[in-house]
Design an enzyme around this catalytic site. Structure first.
Site, mmCIF file in Angstrom:
data_model
loop_
_atom_site.group_PDB
_atom_site.id
_atom_site.type_symbol
_atom_site.label_atom_id
_atom_site.label_comp_id
_atom_site.label_asym_id
_atom_site.label_seq_id
_atom_site.Cartn_x
_atom_site.Cartn_y
_atom_site.Cartn_z
ATOM 1 N N GLY A 1 5.868 77.486 98.658
ATOM 2 C CA GLY A 1 6.847 76.628 99.314
ATOM 3 C C GLY A 1 7.948 76.254 98.336
ATOM 4 O O GLY A 1 7.806 76.442 97.118
ATOM 5 N N GLN B 1 14.288 70.610 95.103
ATOM 6 C CA GLN B 1 13.866 71.244 93.843
ATOM 7 C C GLN B 1 14.949 72.134 93.243
ATOM 8 O O GLN B 1 14.914 72.444 92.064
ATOM 9 C CB GLN B 1 12.590 72.076 94.067
ATOM 10 C CG GLN B 1 11.382 71.234 94.417
ATOM 11 C CD GLN B 1 10.183 72.095 94.728
ATOM 12 O OE1 GLN B 1 10.030 72.556 95.849
ATOM 13 N NE2 GLN B 1 9.343 72.343 93.743
ATOM 14 N N CYS C 1 2.882 72.649 91.682
ATOM 15 C CA CYS C 1 4.286 72.407 92.037
ATOM 16 C C CYS C 1 5.171 73.184 91.071
ATOM 17 O O CYS C 1 4.951 73.119 89.860
ATOM 18 C CB CYS C 1 4.593 70.906 91.953
ATOM 19 S SG CYS C 1 6.294 70.509 92.420
ATOM 20 N N LEU C 2 6.135 73.890 91.609
ATOM 21 C CA LEU C 2 7.039 74.663 90.748
ATOM 22 C C LEU C 2 7.882 73.736 89.876
ATOM 23 O O LEU C 2 8.413 74.168 88.854
ATOM 24 C CB LEU C 2 7.944 75.553 91.610
ATOM 25 C CG LEU C 2 7.197 76.592 92.462
ATOM 26 C CD1 LEU C 2 8.152 77.302 93.406
ATOM 27 C CD2 LEU C 2 6.453 77.592 91.580
ATOM 28 N N HIS D 1 3.477 68.448 101.213
ATOM 29 C CA HIS D 1 3.963 68.475 99.821
ATOM 30 C C HIS D 1 5.485 68.661 99.797
ATOM 31 O O HIS D 1 6.205 67.938 99.086
ATOM 32 C CB HIS D 1 3.252 69.618 99.086
ATOM 33 C CG HIS D 1 3.696 69.876 97.693
ATOM 34 N ND1 HIS D 1 2.886 69.658 96.599
ATOM 35 C CD2 HIS D 1 4.872 70.353 97.185
ATOM 36 C CE1 HIS D 1 3.547 69.978 95.493
ATOM 37 N NE2 HIS D 1 4.755 70.409 95.824
ATOM 38 N N GLU D 2 5.985 69.625 100.598
ATOM 39 C CA GLU D 2 7.435 69.899 100.597
ATOM 40 C C GLU D 2 8.212 68.746 101.229
ATOM 41 O O GLU D 2 9.308 68.404 100.766
ATOM 42 C CB GLU D 2 7.741 71.206 101.340
ATOM 43 C CG GLU D 2 7.040 72.450 100.801
ATOM 44 C CD GLU D 2 7.195 72.662 99.321
ATOM 45 O OE1 GLU D 2 8.188 72.193 98.743
ATOM 46 O OE2 GLU D 2 6.297 73.282 98.721
ATOM 47 N N HIS E 1 8.863 66.142 98.747
ATOM 48 C CA HIS E 1 10.028 66.439 97.890
ATOM 49 C C HIS E 1 11.308 65.892 98.520
ATOM 50 O O HIS E 1 12.180 65.369 97.825
ATOM 51 C CB HIS E 1 10.179 67.945 97.690
ATOM 52 C CG HIS E 1 9.320 68.524 96.610
ATOM 53 N ND1 HIS E 1 9.376 68.096 95.303
ATOM 54 C CD2 HIS E 1 8.401 69.523 96.634
ATOM 55 C CE1 HIS E 1 8.525 68.812 94.565
ATOM 56 N NE2 HIS E 1 7.911 69.666 95.350
HETATM 57 O O1 K1U Z 1 6.761 72.762 96.147
HETATM 58 C C1 K1U Z 1 6.458 73.536 95.268
HETATM 59 O O2 K1U Z 1 6.705 73.277 94.113
HETATM 60 C C2 K1U Z 1 5.738 74.825 95.587
HETATM 61 C C3 K1U Z 1 4.235 74.680 95.457
HETATM 62 C C4 K1U Z 1 3.685 74.357 96.824
HETATM 63 C C5 K1U Z 1 2.265 73.936 96.938
HETATM 64 C C6 K1U Z 1 1.246 74.547 96.239
HETATM 65 C C7 K1U Z 1 -0.071 74.135 96.391
HETATM 66 C C8 K1U Z 1 -0.361 73.121 97.254
HETATM 67 C C9 K1U Z 1 0.667 72.495 97.936
HETATM 68 C C10 K1U Z 1 1.970 72.917 97.787
HETATM 69 C C11 K1U Z 1 3.699 76.003 94.918
HETATM 70 O O3 K1U Z 1 3.844 77.002 95.523
HETATM 71 S S1 K1U Z 1 2.857 75.997 93.404
HETATM 72 C C12 K1U Z 1 2.361 77.702 93.211
HETATM 73 C C13 K1U Z 1 1.218 78.091 94.070
HETATM 74 O O4 K1U Z 1 0.461 77.260 94.505
HETATM 75 C C14 K1U Z 1 0.981 79.518 94.411
HETATM 76 C C15 K1U Z 1 1.821 80.500 94.005
HETATM 77 C C16 K1U Z 1 1.593 81.816 94.353
HETATM 78 C C17 K1U Z 1 0.516 82.162 95.122
HETATM 79 C C18 K1U Z 1 -0.357 81.183 95.524
HETATM 80 C C19 K1U Z 1 -0.111 79.855 95.189
HETATM 81 ZN ZN ZN Z 2 6.425 70.893 94.674
#
Ligand code: K1U
Ligand code: ZN
Length: 168
Positions: free
Chosen positions: A46, A51, A91-92, A133-134, A137
């Site tokens: 997401g 972000q 979270c990125l 989560h998004e 943000h």
């Molecule tokens: O919002 C963001 O920073 C993105 C975040 C979203 C998220 C992850 C986990 C739980 C809730 C919300 C991410 O994508 S972190 C990376 C991640 O979880 C992932 C990346 C690639 C494949 C699988 C997972």
């Molecule tokens: Zn995030």
């Protein structure tokens, strides 16, 4: 298409409350396209406009394993929720840290698409977690805000240290 810069905690711009999208124009569609490219490249499941330092109520996501189910939510609202579940979140904007967060288990969402059309749908599991989560943000909230002060401050210190090392 362009890769966008992702802001990192504790950048204060991540605390901005996003404004509603009112114009469904070519500029919006370009931003959506750039956000998908940025999310897939990161990689993430997401990405919220906040972000990438765009403070409008827009998020993109793809929780499918094959990474072939892109979804764009504009002006999203959670209109019903029930149950509770705890899941590991990343979270990125908080790279390298994963922590458990408690969220609603089932949600019903109303949102617009890139053309401004409204639809409603139900979500559960990782999809529901990702949407919540998004949407946090878009309110200037991060998953680290659900942690203890001690854990959040440790994460902040580590990320500030890493950022100083990168910039010299
Ligand atoms: O919002 C963001 O920073 C993105 C975040 C979203 C998220 C992850 C986990 C739980 C809730 C919300 C991410 O994508 S972190 C990376 C991640 O979880 C992932 C990346 C690639 C494949 C699988 C997972
Ligand atoms: Zn995030």
């Amino acid at each position: 298409m362009a890769l966008l810069n992702i802001l990192h905690f504790p950048d204060s711009r991540l605390r901005t409350v996003a404004k509603a999208v009112t114009e469904f124009d070519a500029e919006l569609k370009q931003l959506v396209s750039d956000m998908f490219e940025t999310m897939y490249e990161a990689p993430g499941i997401g990405l919220a406009a906040t972000q990438v330092d765009r403070h409008i109520r827009l998020l993109v996501m793809d929780v499918s394993e094959a990474r072939n189910q892109p979804r764009c939510l504009i002006n999203p609202e959670i209109i019903e929720s029930d149950g509770e579940e705890e899941m590991d979140e990343g979270c990125l904007s908080v790279p390298g840290f994963y922590e458990k967060v408690r969220r609603a288990e089932h949600i019903r969402v109303r949102a617009q698409n890139q053309d401004g059309e409204v639809s409603e749908f139900e979500a559960e599991g990782i999809e529901a977690v990702c949407i919540q989560h998004e949407m946090d943000h878009l309110e200037g909230k991060l998953f680290v805000d659900y942690l203890s002060n001690l854990k959040r401050n440790r994460i902040r210190s580590k990320l500030v240290k890493q950022q100083k090392q990168k910039t010299g």
